[in-house]
Scaffold this motif. Structure first.
Motif, short mmCIF file in Angstrom:
data_model
loop_
_atom_site.label_atom_id
_atom_site.label_comp_id
_atom_site.label_asym_id
_atom_site.label_seq_id
_atom_site.Cartn_x
_atom_site.Cartn_y
_atom_site.Cartn_z
N PHE A 153 -3.68 -0.25 15.06
CA PHE A 153 -3.14 -1.44 13.71
C PHE A 153 -3.26 -1.91 15.53
CE2 PHE A 153 0.91 -3.40 13.72
CZ PHE A 153 0.84 -3.12 12.93
N THR A 154 -2.78 -2.35 16.70
CA THR A 154 -3.27 -3.16 17.87
C THR A 154 -4.12 -4.22 17.11
OG1 THR A 154 -1.26 -2.25 19.06
CG2 THR A 154 -2.35 -3.59 19.81
N ASP A 155 -5.67 -2.82 17.33
CA ASP A 155 -6.90 -3.83 17.43
C ASP A 155 -6.89 -4.56 16.21
OD1 ASP A 155 -7.57 -2.88 19.83
OD2 ASP A 155 -8.29 -1.30 19.03
N SER A 156 -6.55 -3.95 14.97
CA SER A 156 -6.58 -4.70 13.68
C SER A 156 -6.06 -6.00 14.06
CB SER A 156 -6.05 -4.01 12.38
OG SER A 156 -6.49 -4.80 11.52
N ASP B 36 -4.11 -0.41 4.54
CA ASP B 36 -5.27 -0.64 4.24
C ASP B 36 -5.52 -1.23 5.04
OD1 ASP B 36 -7.35 -2.38 3.27
OD2 ASP B 36 -6.94 -2.17 1.06
N PRO B 37 -6.51 -1.67 6.32
CA PRO B 37 -6.16 -3.07 7.41
C PRO B 37 -6.58 -4.06 7.16
CG PRO B 37 -8.35 -1.42 7.71
CD PRO B 37 -7.35 -0.53 6.62
N LEU B 38 -7.64 -3.61 6.32
CA LEU B 38 -8.40 -4.76 5.75
C LEU B 38 -7.32 -5.99 5.06
CD1 LEU B 38 -11.21 -6.99 5.38
CD2 LEU B 38 -11.27 -5.61 3.12
N ARG B 39 -7.16 -5.71 3.54
CA ARG B 39 -5.70 -6.12 2.79
C ARG B 39 -4.69 -6.75 4.29
NH1 ARG B 39 -8.58 -8.08 -0.70
NH2 ARG B 39 -9.97 -6.55 -1.44
N ILE B 40 -4.03 -6.38 5.27
CA ILE B 40 -2.93 -6.45 6.01
C ILE B 40 -3.94 -8.09 6.15
CG2 ILE B 40 -1.72 -5.50 8.51
CD1 ILE B 40 -2.03 -3.03 7.29
N GLN B 41 -4.96 -7.99 7.51
CA GLN B 41 -5.36 -8.50 7.64
C GLN B 41 -5.76 -9.84 6.89
OE1 GLN B 41 -9.70 -7.00 9.13
NE2 GLN B 41 -8.49 -6.18 11.12
N ASN C 159 -4.25 -15.50 6.32
CA ASN C 159 -3.75 -16.59 5.25
C ASN C 159 -2.31 -17.19 6.01
OD1 ASN C 159 -2.89 -18.06 3.39
ND2 ASN C 159 -3.68 -16.42 1.42
N LEU C 160 -1.29 -15.80 5.96
CA LEU C 160 -0.06 -17.01 6.40
C LEU C 160 -0.20 -17.65 8.27
CD1 LEU C 160 2.52 -13.78 6.22
CD2 LEU C 160 1.92 -16.61 4.72
N LEU D 28 -1.23 -18.33 -0.53
CA LEU D 28 0.20 -17.80 -0.78
C LEU D 28 0.20 -16.82 -1.97
CD1 LEU D 28 2.40 -20.36 0.37
CD2 LEU D 28 1.51 -18.28 2.21
N VAL D 29 -0.37 -17.29 -3.20
CA VAL D 29 -0.16 -16.28 -4.54
C VAL D 29 -0.58 -15.09 -4.24
CG1 VAL D 29 -0.17 -16.17 -6.89
CG2 VAL D 29 0.18 -18.21 -5.90
N ILE D 30 -1.51 -15.25 -3.49
CA ILE D 30 -2.65 -13.90 -3.55
C ILE D 30 -1.71 -13.20 -1.81
CG2 ILE D 30 -4.86 -13.09 -2.53
CD1 ILE D 30 -6.19 -15.15 -3.45
N THR D 31 -1.45 -13.88 -1.31
CA THR D 31 -0.79 -13.08 -0.25
C THR D 31 0.59 -12.60 -0.62
OG1 THR D 31 -1.60 -14.72 1.03
CG2 THR D 31 0.71 -13.09 2.46
N GLN D 32 1.40 -12.62 -1.84
CA GLN D 32 2.58 -12.15 -2.48
C GLN D 32 2.08 -11.07 -2.97
OE1 GLN D 32 4.74 -14.65 -5.76
NE2 GLN D 32 6.87 -14.22 -4.74
N LYS D 33 1.12 -11.08 -3.77
CA LYS D 33 0.92 -10.34 -4.55
C LYS D 33 0.14 -8.47 -4.11
CE LYS D 33 -0.20 -12.63 -8.82
NZ LYS D 33 0.48 -12.15 -10.09
N LEU D 34 -0.31 -9.48 -2.95
CA LEU D 34 -0.59 -8.19 -1.98
C LEU D 34 -0.29 -7.66 -1.62
CD1 LEU D 34 -4.27 -9.47 -0.01
CD2 LEU D 34 -4.24 -7.98 -1.82
N VAL D 35 1.23 -7.72 -0.87
CA VAL D 35 2.57 -7.72 0.20
C VAL D 35 2.95 -6.95 -0.89
CG1 VAL D 35 4.15 -8.42 1.11
CG2 VAL D 35 2.08 -9.27 1.80
N SER D 36 2.83 -7.47 -2.26
CA SER D 36 3.72 -6.63 -3.55
C SER D 36 3.15 -5.46 -3.73
CB SER D 36 3.99 -6.65 -4.47
OG SER D 36 4.65 -6.90 -5.90
N GLN D 37 1.36 -5.37 -3.91
CA GLN D 37 0.74 -4.06 -4.51
C GLN D 37 0.77 -3.05 -3.03
OE1 GLN D 37 -2.96 -5.16 -6.12
NE2 GLN D 37 -3.77 -3.29 -6.22
N MET D 38 1.18 -3.13 -1.19
CA MET D 38 1.27 -2.38 -0.32
C MET D 38 2.33 -1.87 -0.68
SD MET D 38 -1.57 -4.35 2.06
CE MET D 38 -0.60 -5.93 2.31
N GLY D 39 3.67 -2.14 -1.56
CA GLY D 39 4.89 -1.84 -1.65
C GLY D 39 6.28 -2.65 -0.77
#
Length: 924
Positions: free
Chosen positions: A365-368, A402-407, A412-413, A483-494
């Motif tokens: 987590f930290t290295d990511s 999913d480290p790639l999507r968290i990154q 983005n932010l 931000l739309v992609i960010t919102q959808k990714l966060v929503s898909q990750m619960g």
């Protein structure tokens, strides 16, 4: 009436006038009586002291104390109830006689520095009244009317009166006034109560009856006889109840009729439902077609991506050669202009189509998180922004997700925060909200000190293809999809995402995620046993960055001493961590002096530099610094640096092994493409594999070459102006020299059925962009020697990698022409930079002529020249012209007419003139 009841209002409006008038009258008469009593006492004192002053004239003149004493003692006895003391003073302000002993005769005396006044004087103290009257000598032959006459004062007499009786009488007057006021209020209260009894009770009964009517009891009525208007109101309510009852009966009949009508229209409703269902299916089909279209790679996106990936691979195969520098220029151009847009559009299309799948793998987590900070640090440091990362110590190292999507979400932010912040800090923090067995809920926060977002703009922030303000798009760029992609990714990750922001005061974006813990080894453990209880001197000008580093080092077991600047004297430490703030550019001599002072305070000095100052590393290492690390400091890298030995830090990294180049084949190949970057790329890839490469910038030019020379193979782009690739292929096959020459279609259209369509139209084979080198090698082997096996060197070719580059400083400043940017894009080669600029200058008159004709009303397709100009701008250090071309090209592809983009076209002409002037000024 809604806040206070009728009873309270009647009571208040009845008592308020009485209270106000009573208070005003009582105050007025009390004050008048108060002053009258004081004036009466002063008049009484004056009537006592003035006769005494006249009668004591002869005693004072003869200095007869006994006579004067008798006079004043008689007056004192006569008025003893109000007089405290009477005293007579001579002209020297000395006591002559007194009626009784006084404790403080000075209070009765005139000041020594003042003459005796010739008129009566009074002075009112807290508990006494003092009157002073002069004793005047009235001579026998004196004429008071004579001009210049002035009576002679023989002394003065002072009289002190007691105010106790006066005060008592005044208090009695005040008390009497209050009693009268209370009596008036009592009478008003009685009248108010009577009024409420006669008014509010009937009204309350009416309210109760109306409420029962409202609930459906239409048979209730108000009974009894009431007074005046209340009786009229009662009759009106009863009439209303009768009308409602009649209306209720009529309404019931209407309902029955409507029910009958609705039953008759059921068939029509069913027909309408069927039509609506058909319309819904059509809308869903349209949405599916749109999502499928976006999910497929379009020609406009894959064409520049071809240059990005291709030149990245070329750079990986070289060692700082001239060709490598040339490729680096093209990589920077393509990555800056297209990579972010391509990734946003593809992710958005996948999310819309529901085709984006999330991984669930163990990761560090930290290295990511440190990787994200390392990636975005250059763009933040170029603007002088401090970038910090704070991770809750309770969060374990190993996580599943999913480290790639968290990154991607964090990138983005943080990227938006860097884009919209001009000064200050960008602070990223991760906190542990809840810990449930194997599951963790984490909250990520990204705070900035940027321009902020108003409440009206926040409502539009998470909408596709939109930004907070139109002017923001022109100044900062972007697709409006981040931000739309960010919102959808966060929503898909619960999780969920939100923000808090105030205009001109910065923004805070936060999102929460549910991740799982794991005991699996996700990375090499960091050994910090040797750092326990070691002393570290932390030098960091930025308070937030210092706080994050200090907590991290204390958690690792170090004893940290923090200073904002290097102290002159301090106790000996094991380590000194010297940090430079972004934007701080001290002279090298001053920086070396700091290092020398730090070496006196510790055995091991580590310097943390902004990414914009990493060129100083070699000089600092040669000066004795143990290590130079880029900011923000990665957790693992910092602890490993502190734990390692100095000789390990100075060990150079091994250079990459040279790659085996493929064998050159004795072939003559023609490459055809209207895009200079793509033509340059395919020609570079072919030059490594064949002897002769001929390039053609269009289909018509390719046909001319085919009529003059025979080729072994032809690579043909499909979408080109004037003559497209299919038409050119058919014309080439009609020539005598290249009637049987294979023509390979090179296109960005990767949709299903495209290959079959092109081969049916006359093409011999099909190659998609971006060009994969091993596929290109297979194409060459297939059409030149079908029996020849592939070279083993193909297996050593690097895999496709994606390159991400931040915007350049010149683009942020939006200048017309920046030689430093052009030189950087040319990898320091002045001749190449000048050639690229000259090519742009030679092409601009043609574009200007077409734009002017379009503005004059002629029907001209502006997209091809603008598209070509846009590609040329990325090589010549003209960020503002490039941005304008991008805007115009986007609007033209969206179907905008010349009138719609007329302001941008005029701005384009002006900007081309600015580029010409700037280049001429540099040459002169």
């Amino acid at each position: 009436m809604t806040k206070y009841g009728l009873r309270a209002r009647v009571f208040t409006l009845t008592l308020a006038p009485t209270l106000i008038i009573g208070l005003l009258l009582s105050a007025f008469f009390t004050m008048s009586r108060y002053r009258d009593l004081e004036h009466q006492l002063i008049s009484t004192g004056a009537s006592i002291i003035e006769p005494l002053a006249i009668s004591t004239e002869y005693g004072m003149a003869d200095q007869n104390r006994e006579a004067v004493r008798r006079l004043i003692s008689y007056a004192h006895r006569k008025h003893s109830q109000i007089i405290r003391s009477i005293a007579v003073f001579n002209t020297h302000n000395e006591l002559f006689v007194t009626s009784n002993f006084h404790r403080n005769f000075e209070a009765l005396m005139y000041p020594d520095d003042q003459p005796i006044p010739l008129l009566l004087e009074t002075r009112l103290n807290k508990n006494s009244l003092i009157l002073r009257a002069p004793i005047l000598k009235e001579g026998q032959f004196s004429n008071p009317s004579f001009p210049g006459y002035q009576a002679q004062a023989l002394g003065y007499i002072a009289l002190e009166l007691d105010l106790s009786a006066l005060r008592l009488q005044q208090y009695q007057e005040v008390f009497t006034a209050l009693m009268v006021l209370l009596l008036g209020l009592t009478l008003s209260s009685l009248f108010a109560y009577r009024l409420m009894k006669d008014v509010t009770r009937p009204i309350s009964h009416m309210v109760s009856v109306v409420d029962r009517i409202r609930r459906g009891h239409l048979d209730v009525r108000i009974e009894g006889h009431l007074l005046g208007e209340l009786d009229t109101l009662k009759n009106g309510i009863n009439a209303m109840a009768i009308s409602l009852s009649e209306y209720h009966i009529e309404m019931q009949q209407s309902i029955d009729q409507a029910t009958s009508d609705l039953r008759e229209t059921l068939e029509q409703l069913e027909i309408q439902n069927v039509e609506l269902d058909i319309a819904k299916k059509r809308a869903q089909e349209a949405a599916r077609v749109k999502s499928e279209f976006l999910a497929n790679m379009s020609h406009e996106l894959r064409t520049p991506l071809n240059g990005v990936i291709g030149f990245t691979r070329q750079m990986l195969k070289t060692r700082l050669s001239s060709s490598q520098q040339d490729y680096l220029q093209t990589i920077e151009k393509s990555a800056n202009n297209l990579l972010t847009i391509i990734n946003d559009i593809l992710d958005f299309s996948k999310l819309e189509a529901g085709k984006l799948l999330l991984e669930n793998i163990p990761f560090d987590f930290t290295d990511s998180l440190d990787e994200v900070m390392k990636l975005l640090a250059p763009s933040a440091h170029e603007k002088g922004l401090e970038l910090t990362l704070k991770v809750d110590n309770r969060i374990p190292t190993g996580m599943i997700g999913d480290p790639l999507r968290i990154q991607q979400v964090l990138t983005n932010l943080i990227g938006n925060a860097v884009k919209f912040t001009e000064r200050g800090n960008i602070d990223v923090s991760v906190e542990l909200k809840t810990d449930r067995d194997e599951s963790l809920e984490l909250q990520f926060m990204v705070r900035d000190t940027g321009i902020g977002i108003s409440e009206r703009q926040q409502a539009q922030l998470f909408q596709a293809f939109s930004q907070a303000d139109a002017s923001i798009s022109r100044r900062y760029g972007g697709t409006g999809l981040g931000l739309v992609i960010t919102q959808k990714l966060v929503s898909q990750m619960g999780g969920e995402i939100s923000l808090t922001s105030r205009l001109h005061q910065g923004s805070t974006f936060w999102f929460s995620l549910q991740l799982h813990k794991t005991d699996l080894p996700v990375s090499q453990p960091i050994h910090t046993h040797g750092l326990q209880n070691k002393k570290l001197l932390l030098i960091e000008p930025n308070m937030q960055a210092a706080s994050v580093l200090q907590q991290r080092m204390i958690h690792a077991g170090l004893q940290v001493t923090y200073r904002s600047t290097l102290p002159e004297e301090a106790e000996k430490h094991d380590f000194t961590l010297l940090n430079l703030s972004p934007g701080e550019q001290p002279p090298l001599g001053e920086l070396l002096d700091r290092v020398f002072k730090a070496e006196q305070l510790s055995d091991k000095v580590i310097v943390s530099l902004p990414t914009t100052e990493l060129a100083l590393s070699d000089r600092l290492l040669s000066a004795g610094v143990a290590a130079c690390l880029p900011k923000p400091l990665g957790h693992r890298k910092l602890l490993e640096t502190l734990s390692s030995e100095p000789e390990q830090l100075l060990e150079p990294e091994p250079l990459p092994e040279p790659r085996i180049a493929p064998a050159i084949q004795p072939l003559t190949v023609m490459a055809v493409d209207d895009n200079p970057a793509n033509l340059k790329l395919i020609s570079a890839l072919l030059s490594e594999r064949v002897e002769t490469v001929i390039t053609a910038t269009g289909g018509r030019k390719a046909v001319e070459y085919a009529q003059q020379k025979q080729f072994d193979l032809i690579f043909m782009d499909i979408q080109m102006p004037e003559m497209d690739g299919v038409t050119a292929c058919q014309a080439i096959h009609d020539t005598h020299l290249n009637h049987t020459t294979p023509v390979i279609a090179v296109t960005a259209h990767a949709m299903a059925g495209e290959r079959e369509r092109l081969i049916e139209a006359g093409m011999d084979d099909y190659l998609t962009k971006p060009i994969e080198e091993h596929i290109l090698q297979q194409i060459l082997a297939k059409w030149t020697d079908p029996n020849k096996s592939l070279s083993p060197a193909i297996a050593l070719l690097p895999n496709a990698t994606e390159s991400q580059a931040s915007e350049s400083v010149a683009q942020q400043k939006a200048v017309s022409w920046d030689w430093d940017l052009a030189l950087k894009q040319a990898a320091g080669k002045e001749d190449l930079a000048k050639d690229m600029l000259q090519m742009l200058l030679d092409f601009m008159p043609e574009v200007e002529l077409l734009v002017n004709e379009a503005l004059d009303g002629k029907t001209i397709d502006l997209w091809p020249p603008i598209h070509k100009l846009h590609g040329s701008c990325a090589y010549s250090g003209v960020p503002r012209l490039k941005s304008l071309c991008h805007t115009i090209e986007t609007e033209l592809k969206a179907g905008a007419s010349t009138e719609d983009i007329e302001p941008e076209l005029f701005e384009l002409i002006d900007e081309m003139e600015n580029v010409v002037k700037a280049s001429k000024a540099y040459k002169n």
